[in-house]
Design a protein around this motif. Structure first.
Motif, mmCIF file in Angstrom:
data_model
loop_
_atom_site.group_PDB
_atom_site.id
_atom_site.type_symbol
_atom_site.label_atom_id
_atom_site.label_comp_id
_atom_site.label_asym_id
_atom_site.label_seq_id
_atom_site.Cartn_x
_atom_site.Cartn_y
_atom_site.Cartn_z
ATOM 1 N N ARG A 11 0.844 -1.212 0.000
ATOM 2 C CA ARG A 11 0.000 0.000 0.000
ATOM 3 C C ARG A 11 0.873 1.253 0.000
ATOM 4 O O ARG A 11 0.528 2.266 -0.610
ATOM 5 N N LYS A 12 2.026 1.152 0.664
ATOM 6 C CA LYS A 12 2.948 2.301 0.685
ATOM 7 C C LYS A 12 3.425 2.597 -0.748
ATOM 8 O O LYS A 12 3.430 3.741 -1.193
ATOM 9 N N LYS A 13 3.761 1.536 -1.457
ATOM 10 C CA LYS A 13 4.235 1.722 -2.847
ATOM 11 C C LYS A 13 3.109 2.268 -3.725
ATOM 12 O O LYS A 13 3.355 3.062 -4.625
ATOM 13 N N LEU A 14 1.902 1.824 -3.451
ATOM 14 C CA LEU A 14 0.762 2.332 -4.222
ATOM 15 C C LEU A 14 0.627 3.839 -4.000
ATOM 16 O O LEU A 14 0.420 4.607 -4.948
ATOM 17 N N ARG A 15 0.782 4.257 -2.737
ATOM 18 C CA ARG A 15 0.668 5.684 -2.412
ATOM 19 C C ARG A 15 1.743 6.501 -3.131
ATOM 20 O O ARG A 15 1.513 7.643 -3.509
ATOM 21 N N GLU A 16 2.920 5.878 -3.330
ATOM 22 C CA GLU A 16 4.000 6.610 -4.012
ATOM 23 C C GLU A 16 3.671 6.872 -5.487
ATOM 24 O O GLU A 16 4.202 7.780 -6.099
ATOM 25 N N SER A 17 2.782 6.044 -6.054
ATOM 26 C CA SER A 17 2.459 6.199 -7.481
ATOM 27 C C SER A 17 1.255 7.102 -7.714
ATOM 28 O O SER A 17 1.010 7.531 -8.838
ATOM 29 N N LEU A 18 0.466 7.319 -6.668
ATOM 30 C CA LEU A 18 -0.764 8.114 -6.839
ATOM 31 C C LEU A 18 -0.667 9.332 -5.934
ATOM 32 O O LEU A 18 0.041 9.310 -4.933
ATOM 33 N N HIS A 19 -1.412 10.344 -6.273
ATOM 34 C CA HIS A 19 -1.142 11.586 -5.541
ATOM 35 C C HIS A 19 -2.249 12.058 -4.619
ATOM 36 O O HIS A 19 -1.997 12.436 -3.485
ATOM 37 N N GLU A 20 -3.481 12.026 -5.098
ATOM 38 C CA GLU A 20 -4.516 12.597 -4.228
ATOM 39 C C GLU A 20 -5.816 11.832 -4.350
ATOM 40 O O GLU A 20 -6.029 11.109 -5.323
ATOM 41 N N GLY A 21 -6.649 12.018 -3.330
ATOM 42 C CA GLY A 21 -7.963 11.380 -3.321
ATOM 43 C C GLY A 21 -7.954 10.077 -2.535
ATOM 44 O O GLY A 21 -7.108 9.859 -1.659
ATOM 45 N N LEU A 22 -8.924 9.234 -2.860
ATOM 46 C CA LEU A 22 -9.063 7.949 -2.177
ATOM 47 C C LEU A 22 -8.907 6.829 -3.196
ATOM 48 O O LEU A 22 -9.294 6.988 -4.357
ATOM 49 N N VAL A 23 -8.363 5.704 -2.764
ATOM 50 C CA VAL A 23 -8.377 4.507 -3.615
ATOM 51 C C VAL A 23 -9.343 3.536 -2.958
ATOM 52 O O VAL A 23 -9.192 3.200 -1.781
ATOM 53 N N LEU A 24 -10.322 3.106 -3.732
ATOM 54 C CA LEU A 24 -11.381 2.255 -3.193
ATOM 55 C C LEU A 24 -11.239 0.836 -3.768
ATOM 56 O O LEU A 24 -11.227 0.662 -4.993
ATOM 57 N N PHE A 25 -11.098 -0.125 -2.870
ATOM 58 C CA PHE A 25 -11.032 -1.539 -3.288
ATOM 59 C C PHE A 25 -12.226 -2.258 -2.685
ATOM 60 O O PHE A 25 -12.312 -2.389 -1.450
ATOM 61 N N LYS A 77 -10.986 12.976 -5.827
ATOM 62 C CA LYS A 77 -10.838 11.899 -6.814
ATOM 63 C C LYS A 77 -11.004 10.557 -6.087
ATOM 64 O O LYS A 77 -10.367 10.327 -5.045
ATOM 65 N N ILE A 78 -11.852 9.693 -6.628
ATOM 66 C CA ILE A 78 -11.978 8.348 -6.048
ATOM 67 C C ILE A 78 -11.492 7.354 -7.103
ATOM 68 O O ILE A 78 -12.144 7.158 -8.130
ATOM 69 N N HIS A 79 -10.326 6.790 -6.864
ATOM 70 C CA HIS A 79 -9.735 5.841 -7.815
ATOM 71 C C HIS A 79 -10.351 4.460 -7.598
ATOM 72 O O HIS A 79 -10.453 4.008 -6.453
ATOM 73 N N PHE A 80 -10.722 3.804 -8.676
ATOM 74 C CA PHE A 80 -11.145 2.403 -8.558
ATOM 75 C C PHE A 80 -10.724 1.662 -9.824
ATOM 76 O O PHE A 80 -10.559 2.262 -10.887
ATOM 77 N N ALA A 81 -10.531 0.357 -9.671
ATOM 78 C CA ALA A 81 -10.136 -0.495 -10.806
ATOM 79 C C ALA A 81 -11.398 -0.975 -11.519
ATOM 80 O O ALA A 81 -12.476 -0.978 -10.919
ATOM 81 N N PRO A 82 -11.281 -1.401 -12.790
ATOM 82 C CA PRO A 82 -12.489 -1.820 -13.518
ATOM 83 C C PRO A 82 -13.155 -3.007 -12.820
ATOM 84 O O PRO A 82 -12.494 -4.013 -12.574
#
Ligand code: GLY
Length: 461
Positions: A11-25, A122-127
Motif C-alpha cells: 500500500r505504501k508503494k501504491l501511495r507513491e504512485s498516486l497523488h490525491e484522493g481515495l483509492v477504493l477496493f 478523486k476516487i480511484h477504482f479499478a475496472p
C-alpha cells in the motif's frame, strides 16, 4: 497470509504512485449458484488480496492518499452468524493482521465515500468485473453501471500493473508450489491416459488432486482428445489409440497464486511417427522461446520466434513450404498456431487481465496487432526481471479453419493444402510451462514435468 508488513509495503508503494484522493477496493461478495444461500465457492478479488490480504466476503479497503491512512470496512459477526460460521475474529483484529489500523462497519463506507464525493475528491477504482461489485460501486459512486469501466482510474490501473507484474521471492515461491502440485496433476493424467477411459475420469481426478492438496483449479480444466478446440471443457470422449490428449490445467493456493501448465500426450503412451513430428515441432518452439526470454526482449519478438520454429517444423514435415521466417512474418503459421505465446501469471491465471490488456501487455513501444493470430497475443511488450509468464506454443488442425483458408487459397505459397487435408483428424498439441524472468534469462518454475518424447513415453508406460 503474508506478514502484515508485506501488505503495508504494497500500500505504501501504491501511495507513491498516486497523488490525491481515495483509492477504493471492493472485496468480492458471495455469488449465488442456484438460490441465494447456495453459493459458488468464494474467491476474493485479486487486487483486494494483493493490498489487503483478507479472504472473506463483504469487505472494502480504502487507501486515503490525502490523510495517509488505510481503512478496512466490514461487519463483525453476531450470535446468529456464529451459530452457522463459528466464532470469527473482529474486523479490527483482522485489519491489524494486514497492517491496517483503521476499521469500521461496512455501512460507514457509504458516509466516507459520500463525504469524499461532496468534497470533489478523486476516487480511484479499478475496472469491476462482477455484477455484485458493479452494483455496489455504482450505488456508492452514483455512476451508471454502464459508465463504470470507462471511469476506472487509469493512474490506479498503471500503478497496480507496475506493482503486481513484478513478483517478489515470496510470490514466486507460492506460484512454484502450485506448479509442483500441477506436476502431480499432470503426471497422474499422463498415467491415466489409456484407451477406453473417459476424459471426465481424468479431469475429475486431477481436479480432486488440486482440491485435496491446494486450493481449487485456477481455471476450468481443459482436457480433450479434441485439442484442436483451444479451450475444450467437454470431457465426454472415450480415449482411443491414435489420438493426442491435451491436458491444460493448473491450481491456485489459499493466497490465490496460481499455476497453468499444458502437456499433450499420445493416448496409450507411444507416439506414432505423425504425432512425434508435430509434437517435436511444438516442443522446439517451446524450448526456443524459453531460451530467448530475458529482460528487455519484447514478448512479441519471442512469440514470432516461436512462430518461426513452428513454420520450420511444419515445413520439414511438408505441411508448409517456402522460407519459414517469411511464412511466419506473413502469418501463414496462424493456420496451425492461431493464439498467442503466453500471458502473465500470478494472482490471476491470466494475471491482471481484468485491468485491460492494453495496460498490461502493451505500451507506447509495442502496440497490439490487428492481424489474425497476432491479435490474440495477450502480452507483447518488453519483459522485465520478476515477470512470471506462461510459454505455450501449439499446433492445431482445426477443420473449419482449414476449409476457410483453403477456399480462399490463402497464403498458398506457404501451405501444402493437400497434405494438410490428411491431418484434419489429428487434433492439436500444446506444451506450456510457467517461467520467471531472471536478471539474465529465465527459470522454468517447479519440478520439471515430463516434456520430451522420451520422458512422456517413460512416465506413461
Ligand atoms: N491455460 C488456460 C488459458 O491460458 O486460458
Amino acid at each position: 497470509m503474508f506478514p502484515s508488513a508485506v501488505y503495508d509495503n504494497r500500500r505504501k508503494k501504491l501511495r507513491e504512485s498516486l497523488h490525491e484522493g481515495l483509492v477504493l477496493f471492493l472485496g468480492n461478495q458471495e455469488v449465488p449458484f442456484n438460490y441465494p444461500a447456495n453459493t459458488y465457492s468464494f474467491r476474493q478479488d485479486s487486487n483486494f488480496s494483493y493490498f489487503f490480504g483478507l479472504d472473506h466476503p463483504d469487505l472494502a479497503g480504502v487507501v486515503d492518499l490525502d490523510a495517509g491512512k488505510d481503512w478496512i470496512f466490514g461487519n463483525d459477526v453476531d450470535i446468529n452468524d456464529i451459530i452457522w460460521m463459528g466464532k470469527q475474529p473482529s474486523i479490527k483484529d483482522q485489519a491489524m493482521k494486514v497492517g491496517v489500523e483503521n476499521s469500521a462497519a461496512l455501512s460507514e463506507l457509504n458516509a466516507v465515500i459520500a463525504e469524499a464525493r461532496a468534497q470533489g475528491k478523486k476516487i480511484h477504482f479499478a475496472p469491476p468485473y462482477r455484477a455484485e461489485t458493479i452494483i455496489w460501486l455504482s450505488d456508492l459512486l452514483g455512476i451508471h453501471h454502464l459508465e463504470l469501466k470507462k471511469n476506472a482510474s487509469a493512474d490506479l490501473i498503471r500503478a497496480i500493473v507496475k506493482l503486481r507484474m513484478k513478483k517478489d521471492a515470496a510470490e514466486v515461491a507460492e506460484i512454484e508450489k502450485m506448479v509442483d502440485l500441477a506436476y502431480e496433476m499432470h503426471t497422474t493424467a499422463m498415467k491415466m491416459a489409456k484407451p477406453g477411459i473417459v476424459e471426465q475420469e481424468i479431469a475429475g481426478t486431477i481436479e480432486g488432486i488440486a482440491l485435496a492438496k491446494g486450493g481449487p483449479v485456477s481455471f476450468p480444466v481443459i482436457l480433450s482428445i479434441n485439442g484442436q478446440t483451444l479451450h475444450n471443457h467437454h470431457h465426454d470422449n472415450i480415449l482411443v489409440e491414435g489420438r493426442m490428449l491435451v491436458i491444460d490445467a493448473g491450481c491456485e493456493n489459499h493466497l490465490h497464486y496460481s499455476s497453468d501448465i499444458t502437456r499433450t500426450v499420445p493416448v496409450g503412451g507411444k507416439f506414432n511417427a505423425r504425432q512425434r513430428g508435430i509434437y517435436e515441432t511444438v516442443l522446439n518452439a517451446n524450448l526456443a522461446a524459453i531460451k530467448a526470454v530475458k529482460p528487455g526482449v519484447p514478448f512479441k519478438e519471442i512469440h514470432m520466434l516461436a512462430a518461426t520454429e513452428v513454420a520450420k517444423g511444419l515445413t520439414a514435415i511438408g505441411l508448409m513450404k517456402g522460407d519459414p521466417a517469411e511464412a511466419a512474418a506473413k502469418g501463414a503459421h496462424t493456420l496451425f498456431f492461431p493464439h498467442g505465446l503466453g500471458h502473465p501469471l500470478g494472482l490471476d491465471v491470466h494475471d491482471l487481465e481484468g485491468m485491460g490488456e492494453a495496460f498490461v501487455g502493451y505500451d507506447d513501444e509495442v502496440t497490439r496487432s490487428k492481424e489474425f493470430g497476432l491479435a490474440f497475443l495477450r502480452f507483447g511488450r518488453k519483459l522485465q526481471e520478476g515477470f512470471v509468464m506462461t510459454i505455450e506454443p501449439g499446433v492445431y488442425f482445426i477443420p473449419e479453419l482449414i476449409d476457410t483458408w483453403k477456399a480462399e487459397n490463402k497464403l498458398a505459397e506457404f501451405i501444402n493444402y493437400d497434405l494438410v487435408e490428411t491431418y484434419k483428424d489429428f487434433g492439436g498439441i500444446r506444451i506450456e510451462d510457467d517461467i520467471l524472468v531472471t536478471a539474465d534469462g529465465c527459470r522454468v518454475l517447479g519440478k520439471p514435468i515430463p516434456k520430451s518424447v522420451e520422458e512422456v513415453e517413460k512416465i506413461m508406460c
